[in-house]
Structures are given as C-alpha cells and as structure tokens.
Scaffold this motif. Structure first.
Motif, mmCIF file in Angstrom:
data_model
loop_
_atom_site.group_PDB
_atom_site.id
_atom_site.type_symbol
_atom_site.label_atom_id
_atom_site.label_comp_id
_atom_site.label_asym_id
_atom_site.label_seq_id
_atom_site.Cartn_x
_atom_site.Cartn_y
_atom_site.Cartn_z
ATOM 1 N N GLY A 171 0.673 -1.319 -0.052
ATOM 2 C CA GLY A 171 -0.063 0.229 0.105
ATOM 3 C C GLY A 171 1.047 1.247 -0.010
ATOM 4 O O GLY A 171 0.438 2.337 0.261
ATOM 5 N N VAL A 172 2.242 1.151 -0.323
ATOM 6 C CA VAL A 172 3.090 2.296 -0.243
ATOM 7 C C VAL A 172 2.636 3.253 -1.578
ATOM 8 O O VAL A 172 2.381 4.566 -1.356
ATOM 9 C CB VAL A 172 4.597 1.868 -0.579
ATOM 10 C CG1 VAL A 172 5.323 3.457 -0.788
ATOM 11 C CG2 VAL A 172 4.947 1.353 0.634
ATOM 12 N N SER A 173 2.283 2.468 -2.645
ATOM 13 C CA SER A 173 1.617 3.251 -3.764
ATOM 14 C C SER A 173 0.200 2.690 -4.057
ATOM 15 O O SER A 173 0.282 1.483 -4.330
ATOM 16 C CB SER A 173 2.616 3.183 -4.912
ATOM 17 O OG SER A 173 3.817 3.528 -4.647
ATOM 18 N N ARG A 174 -0.785 3.724 -4.206
ATOM 19 C CA ARG A 174 -2.096 3.241 -4.516
ATOM 20 C C ARG A 174 -2.687 3.656 -5.831
ATOM 21 O O ARG A 174 -3.672 3.692 -6.304
ATOM 22 C CB ARG A 174 -3.073 3.801 -3.367
ATOM 23 C CG ARG A 174 -2.951 2.977 -2.215
ATOM 24 C CD ARG A 174 -3.998 2.887 -1.200
ATOM 25 N NE ARG A 174 -4.155 1.776 -0.338
ATOM 26 C CZ ARG A 174 -5.069 1.541 0.475
ATOM 27 N NH1 ARG A 174 -6.120 2.460 0.387
ATOM 28 N NH2 ARG A 174 -5.158 0.625 1.321
ATOM 29 N N SER A 175 -1.610 4.424 -6.672
ATOM 30 C CA SER A 175 -2.225 5.224 -7.766
ATOM 31 C C SER A 175 -1.940 4.132 -9.043
ATOM 32 O O SER A 175 -1.718 4.635 -9.916
ATOM 33 C CB SER A 175 -1.457 6.294 -7.931
ATOM 34 O OG SER A 175 0.029 6.155 -7.968
ATOM 35 N N TYR A 176 -2.311 2.939 -8.685
ATOM 36 C CA TYR A 176 -2.211 2.062 -9.983
ATOM 37 C C TYR A 176 -3.445 1.817 -10.547
ATOM 38 O O TYR A 176 -4.504 2.202 -10.145
ATOM 39 C CB TYR A 176 -1.554 0.613 -9.557
ATOM 40 C CG TYR A 176 -2.718 -0.121 -8.684
ATOM 41 C CD1 TYR A 176 -3.429 -0.751 -8.851
ATOM 42 C CD2 TYR A 176 -2.281 0.208 -7.127
ATOM 43 C CE1 TYR A 176 -4.394 -1.436 -7.852
ATOM 44 C CE2 TYR A 176 -3.054 -0.607 -6.120
ATOM 45 C CZ TYR A 176 -4.195 -1.400 -6.561
ATOM 46 O OH TYR A 176 -5.054 -1.801 -5.755
ATOM 47 N N THR A 177 -3.213 1.381 -11.960
ATOM 48 C CA THR A 177 -4.463 1.053 -12.564
ATOM 49 C C THR A 177 -4.787 -0.574 -12.975
ATOM 50 O O THR A 177 -3.865 -1.096 -12.801
ATOM 51 C CB THR A 177 -4.625 1.815 -13.931
ATOM 52 O OG1 THR A 177 -3.489 1.152 -14.830
ATOM 53 C CG2 THR A 177 -4.261 3.265 -13.746
ATOM 54 N N GLY A 178 -5.959 -0.659 -13.052
ATOM 55 C CA GLY A 178 -6.338 -2.230 -13.167
ATOM 56 C C GLY A 178 -6.699 -2.897 -11.851
ATOM 57 O O GLY A 178 -7.127 -1.952 -10.879
ATOM 58 N N TYR A 179 -6.463 -4.055 -11.388
ATOM 59 C CA TYR A 179 -6.890 -4.684 -10.160
ATOM 60 C C TYR A 179 -5.960 -5.411 -9.301
ATOM 61 O O TYR A 179 -5.342 -6.388 -10.068
ATOM 62 C CB TYR A 179 -8.328 -5.410 -10.398
ATOM 63 C CG TYR A 179 -9.289 -4.523 -11.148
ATOM 64 C CD1 TYR A 179 -10.210 -3.832 -10.158
ATOM 65 C CD2 TYR A 179 -9.587 -4.619 -12.653
ATOM 66 C CE1 TYR A 179 -11.353 -3.157 -10.806
ATOM 67 C CE2 TYR A 179 -10.623 -3.964 -12.897
ATOM 68 C CZ TYR A 179 -11.529 -3.111 -12.107
ATOM 69 O OH TYR A 179 -12.636 -2.448 -12.729
#
Length: 753
Positions: free
Chosen positions: A544-552
């Motif tokens: 959860g350090v980065s949450r700006s991903y796309t997809g699932y």
C-alpha cells in the motif's frame, strides 16, 4: 432479585460463560472493548491493535481514549457529570461509563422516572439484554467520567490545512484559560491607575500642605494595592504558562501525527533534513502566538483602561503620545515588504544548512570511511557563507526602521515631559505638577503596548514565512483516510493481479505494464528478474505504499485500495534488504512496541529467523541494548532480528525483498532452511537475485521491463523461459566450470600447457 444484582456482570466478573471470558481480560481491555462497541454503533470499525499503549499495563484515561479516537477518525469527548444529569440522557447512543477498577460499561438508555440507567456488558453482543442500575449501586463503581463518541462528518482540526486560522482555533479552544487571563489583565489595568493617582495626591496635597497623616494613609493604600497587583501578576503568569504548555503539547501531538501520516513516497522524494527544518519552523509561530503576540494583547488591556484616563489628565499630551506611536507603526508597515523578501532568503539558507548538517551526521560512517571530512567542510563553509550573507542583509535592512523609530520612541519617553513642563509653565490650569508626574507614569505604560503592537508587524513577517515553510510539508496529502477507513477482512493470502499498470511520479515510462497473475493462499512465490524489472514495485503495491495503479490488485478477492491501510500493513510481515532497528533492547525491537507478546513468543520468532543462537551468546541475551544505527551488531544479525520482528505477528502474507542478501553463507543457509517452516500456512513473496534460494518456491514469477515474462516452478522455467535460464546459467557457470576439470583431469593439464 434486586434490580442491581447484575452490576458485577456489567463490570466484567459474572459467573456465566461471558463472565468467565471477562475474568480472563484485564479491566483495561474491557474498557477498550466498551469504546470499540460504542464506535461500532456509529459505523466506525476500530481495531484494538491500533491503540499504541499497552492496555494490559494500566487502564487508559478518558483523555488518552479521546486522542486515540480522534486519530482514528471519530469525534470524542470525555467529561465528568453527576447522576442527575446522567439519568436524563434518555434514548442516547451508547455512552461509555468509566469504572473505578479500570473497566467500563455501555449505558444504552436511562429512565428518570424509575431512577435507573440501563447498562450493557461490552463483552456481549448488541442483542444482549441491558441491566438496570440505580444511583446507589452505580456510585459504588462509577468514577463519574463518561466518554461520548460520534462519527466525524466534517473536516476536523487534525485534517484541516495548517494556517493562521488553524492555529487560532487551537488557541481559542482554551476558552476558560483565556477568560481567566483576560479578567486578571483587566483587573491589573484598573489597579495600575491608582498608583499614579496616589502619587499625584502626594505631590499636590502632602508635599504642598505638609500633611503627615495623609502621607500615612496614602502609604497604607499603596501597600494594599501593590500586594493585590503582585498576587494578580503571579496568577496571570501562572495561567499564561499553563495555556502555553497546553497549546504546545497539542501542537506537538498534531504535528507528529500529521508528519507520520504522510505517504512514504513523499519522504523518498525529499531530503530528510529539509523536511525537519521546515516542520520545526512552526515552533517560531508557536512562540509568536503564545509569547510576543499574547503579551502585547494583554498589555492592550492596559491601553483600553488607561488611555481614556490620559485624555482626562491632558488631551494634548495624550494625542502626542498616540501620534508618535502611530508614526512608529507606519514606519514598520513601510518596511514589511523588503523585510519579508530578505527573511525568506535567510530562512531558506538556514534550512539548507540544517539539511547539510543532518545529512553529514546520518552518513557519518560513509564520511569517515571515505575520508570526506575536507569535502564536507567545504560544502559546510559554502552554505554557512550564504546564511551569514542573508543574516547580514537582514540585519542591515532591519536597522533602518529601528533607527527611524528610535527618535519617536525617545520623544514618547523623554519629550512628552518637556512639552508637559512647558504647558504647566504657560497654562498652569491645563496640567499641574502632580498631573504631569501621573501622566508620565501612565504614559510609559500606554506607549509600550502601542510600540509593541507596531513592532509585531515586523515579527509577523518572519512568522508568516515560517508558517509557509511548515505548511509546505504538513499540508501535503496524507494517508489519514486510508489509515482510518476501509474494510478489515480476515486475511488469508490469495493474490490476484489483473491488468495492473503503474508509473512513478514524474516518470515517462511504466514501472509495471499489464501485469497479470494470481496465486492461491499459502503459496511461496519467488520474484526474479534483472535490475529495474519491477520486482520491488510489486512489493510496494502490496504494502500500500503506492495506490495510484490502474487495473485490479486483489487480496482474497478484495481490491487492495478498499482495505484499511493499517489493517493491511499489520497483516503483512515485511523484511527489506536494509532494515532499520530502533534504539532499544533486542526484545523491544522484535516486539516492535506492540503489546501482548511474551518472551516465549519472542524466543519462538528468533528461533524461526535463526537469531536465537547469537542472541543467547550475548551477555544480556534478549535484553541486550542495540545502539543507534545498530553499530554493536553485524549486518547479518540485524537482518535476522528484522525477520524475527516480521514473523512474531504471525502474518498471513510475508514479503522478503532481498532479505538474505546481507547474510553470510552460513546465516543464509540457516534462514533458507527455515523458510519452509516460516512459510507454512502463509503466503510468501520472496524477491531475490540469488535464484538458488528460490528453487523450492511453489511458483517463480520472472519479470522483464515491468511485465511478467513467465510464471512457473523452477524446473519448468529452466526448460521454457530464456530469461530465467540465462540468469540461472550466469549464477552457476562458475560452479560448473570448477566441476569440469575435476571430472576430466587431463583437460586441466592441456589447459596448463
């Protein structure tokens, strides 16, 4: 049966099954359960593990609980009330009642007519029948304290942008202290009128008429008024210190909470010393609000009371005093713009110097190893020269308004008496000798707050710049919402990546590109690939350090972004390539300050990590103190302690990101041998460049340029994946090269020839 016979059950000591359960819990834990139940009523799902203090040691006070609840996104208030008010709180949401033994109960209703309140055991469900309790029985166990909880609907003080409005609201919360200080200041202002009046009477009556009896009477009055003034001054200073201390503590708590809620990505992009310098600048604002600003406004009470009296004594002299003070304010206002620009440069230079100092201390081992003392001294000399340059510029530009103000200030303190003497000579009826002396005594008290108020404008420039520096850090988007909201599912460890794409801020290429794979719970997954292939990026997304991903990206079928971030990270065990150990004992580092772990748990975790043998060799064992920077233990020992810290919580999903890279061959072999035991019953994600340590993994995911090249067991990858086979051959060619001469000794002779 008496209606209050069940009070012990509410306190957690009944004889049935629920009571037996309660008897196994400490009163502090029962109190926390009551708070959780009240929060659950308002739709707030809290976790007792979020509570920082150890609930087994001492029952948390209402103030501690209020602070914790507000950090978790609730609105809470602790208060002490009497029975007659408590019994009137009918049809109210659950209220937490604090008991003397450290436990608590939930008050769910009240009946003023019957004189009872209805209490529910916090260890029982919402369907449990409440128990009626009267005033007599409740008074034997109730402290009088209650805790009110509700869900936050608007922006709170903890989330609001940090600016002057935010700070002013924090100060104005201390209404009672501010009221008492205002009353004391007004009273002191009134008392300060009497000494000059008495002096005027002494000059006009006593000296002129040689009246000894009047002198004795006036002396007695002066002593009484002076005594009252001393006592009131002491009380006002005491109140001011209490107010300042309370504001300071609240400000410190908010700042630290806001700082640690910033995302890791922000700290990775900023210089640590720079961040600290900016944040600590807010204490200049604190000093301004609780120091110079408060003292000046307290003195303004004197102005409000005494200024009319000065006009009564001599309107001409009073207008001269006000005009001189107004000119001082005008001069200061004119210089605000230039002062602000130079002050900003000075603060920036000081912040850069502080960053260099912090970086030097943090990297002192590298500095000494590479003999970089002279290089760092040169850098330090350069940044110090900048600080001196702007300090000198600030001093020079500040010197001008001070020089222009000084004649006006001297006129207020010295010139007024000359004008007053002239008026007394020309028109004795306008002002007498006694009136002139009284005016001079009071005039100084009036001029001081007026001059101080004008000088506040110059201070305001520095404070505004400092506040902007602190706000540039503390007003960054935080993880507070993700840390306090979201689902808290029971973690099993099944992972699923579905068309996941991710790029770092400012990057032109994708770090992860259409990543697709899934593994069931309990799988040991290896992640391999060349440097920059996206292995560590996958672990960052999982944490959860980065949450700006796309997809699932799903954990047990739930998108990671919907899971409470604190719950998610607590459900993981993470071991990095370079792990940080806190200054403290080995026991404290393995438990990481989390309550509830016994020495048996610590020993078991150390044994799993292969750390037990070196810990037991140490003189103090698990009480061995680890110095700052872990300088008194080896890198391999530090790594094994980090692994023990990760496994002690029994996480259902573990991430090992180059966790064995710092270990010596013996320690690495020991940890690898324990990996199967560590991974039993949990999902393991292991990032490693050493493919030999991943041979026994259930699945190995091969990454290449941010994409999944292949995923399969070791043997299958050797046959069908060119990238994996190449990496394997590169790491094992030396071993194979040594074996061939042994198999064919003649080839060694031929090679020698």
């Amino acid at each position: 049966m008496n209606q209050t016979d069940h009070v012990p059950e509410v306190a957690g000591s009944s004889s049935d099954s629920e009571g037996a359960k309660a008897s196994r819990l400490s009163p502090a834990m029962i109190r926390l359960r009551a708070v959780l139940a009240a929060a659950h009523y308002h739709g707030l799902e809290l976790d007792v593990r979020d509570f920082a203090a150890d609930p087994e040691e001492e029952s948390p006070s209402p103030a501690t609980l209020v602070r914790w609840l507000e950090e978790c996104g609730a609105v809470a208030k602790g208060m002490r009330i009497k029975w007659r008010y408590l019994v009137k709180m009918t049809n109210s949401p659950p209220i937490v009642l604090m008991f003397r033994d450290g436990s608590a109960a939930l008050m769910v209703n009240a009946s003023p007519d019957k004189g009872v309140v209805w209490l529910r055991d916090p260890l029982k469900g919402e369907g449990a029948a409440p128990v009626p309790v009267d005033e007599l029985r409740l008074s034997q166990i109730w402290t009088g304290d209650i805790l009110l909880i509700k869900r936050r609907r608007d922006e709170s003080e903890a989330d609001a942008p940090i600016n002057f409005t935010w700070l002013a609201k924090m100060v104005l919360r201390e209404k009672k202290s501010l009221r008492d200080i205002a009353i004391a200041s007004m009273t002191l202002s009134v008392l300060q009128i009497f000494p000059p009046l008495i002096v005027m009477q002494v000059v006009d009556r006593v000296v002129s008429y040689h009246s000894m009896s009047t002198l004795i009477s006036i002396s007695g009055i002066i002593v009484v008024f002076s005594l009252y003034e001393v006592l009131l001054s002491y009380g006002r200073r005491e109140l001011s210190m209490v107010l300042t201390t309370r504001i300071d503590s609240r400000l410190s708590l908010h700042l630290f909470s806001r700082l640690v809620s910033l995302p890791l990505e922000y700290f990775e992009r900023q210089q640590a010393g720079n961040i600290l310098g900016r944040v600590l600048a807010i204490y200049k604002v604190r000093d301004f609000l609780t120091g110079r600003l408060m003292s000046t406004f307290l003195d303004l009470f004197t102005l409000v009371v005494i200024l009319p009296f000065l006009f009564f004594l001599s309107s001409t002299l009073a207008w001269m005093t006000v005009a001189a003070a107004g000119l001082i304010g005008l001069i200061v206002v004119v210089f605000i713009g230039p002062l602000s620009k130079v002050m900003g440069k000075q603060i920036e230079a000081e912040r850069d110097r502080g960053a260099i100092l912090y970086e030097t201390v943090a990297g002192i081992r590298t500095l000494k190893t590479l003999a970089l003392e002279n290089t760092r001294k040169q850098i330090w000399d350069e940044v110090t020269a900048q600080v001196v340059k702007w300090k000198l510029a600030m001093g020079r530009i500040s010197n001008w308004p001070q020089t222009l103000v000084q004649p006006l200030d001297m006129f207020i303190s010295r010139g007024i008496i000359l004008v007053g003497a002239y008026l007394a000579l020309v028109s004795p009826s306008s002002v007498g000798v006694g009136g002139l002396v009284a005016f001079m005594m009071l005039g100084g008290r009036v001029a001081s707050p007026l001059v101080g108020l004008s000088k506040l404008l110059a201070d305001f420039t520095e404070v505004t710049t400092s506040l902007g520096e602190a706000a540039s850090v503390l007003n960054q988007p935080t993880e507070t919402r993700a840390l306090t909201t979201g689902m808290r599912p029971r973690i099993k460890g099944a992972l699923s990546f579905d068309e996941v794409n991710f790029s770092y801020p400012g990057a032109s290429t994708l770090a992860l590109k259409n990543v697709n794979f899934e593994i069931p719970a309990g799988t040991m997954l290896g992640l391999v690939g060349r440097s920059g292939s996206g292995k560590s990026t996958i672990t960052r997304l999982l944490q959860g350090v980065s949450r700006s991903y796309t997809g699932y990206l799903k954990l047990d079928g739930i998108d990671l972004r919907e899971i409470n971030l604190t719950h998610l990270r607590r459900s993981f065990g993470v071991v990095l390539q370079d792990n940080f150990l806190f200054r403290g004992s080995i026991y404290d580092n393995i438990t990481a300050g989390r309550p509830g772990f016994t020495i048996d748990d610590v020993v078991r975790a150390a044994r799993l990590a292969g750390a037990e043998e070196f810990i037991e060799r140490m003189p103090a064992g698990y009480d061995t103190f680890i110095e700052e920077g872990s300088t008194n233990i080896s890198g391999g020992q530090r790594q094994r302690l980090a692994i023990a810290r990760a496994v002690i919580t029994d996480p259902k999903l573990m991430i090992l990101d180059e966790a064995t890279s710092a270990l010596d061959p013996e320690s690495e072999a020991l940890v690898n041998a324990n990996l199967e035991r560590i991974g039993k019953g949990r999902t393991m994600v292991i990032v490693s460049h050493r493919l030999s340590s991943l041979v026994n993994c259930d699945q190995i995911c091969v990454m290449d340029k941010g994409s999944v090249a292949d995923i399969a067991p070791h043997d299958v990858l050797l046959e069908r994946c060119d990238i994996y086979r190449t990496l394997w051959m590169q790491q094992n060619r030396h071993t194979e090269g040594r074996q061939k001469p042994e198999d064919n000794p003649s080839s060694l002779i031929a090679e020698g020839e």
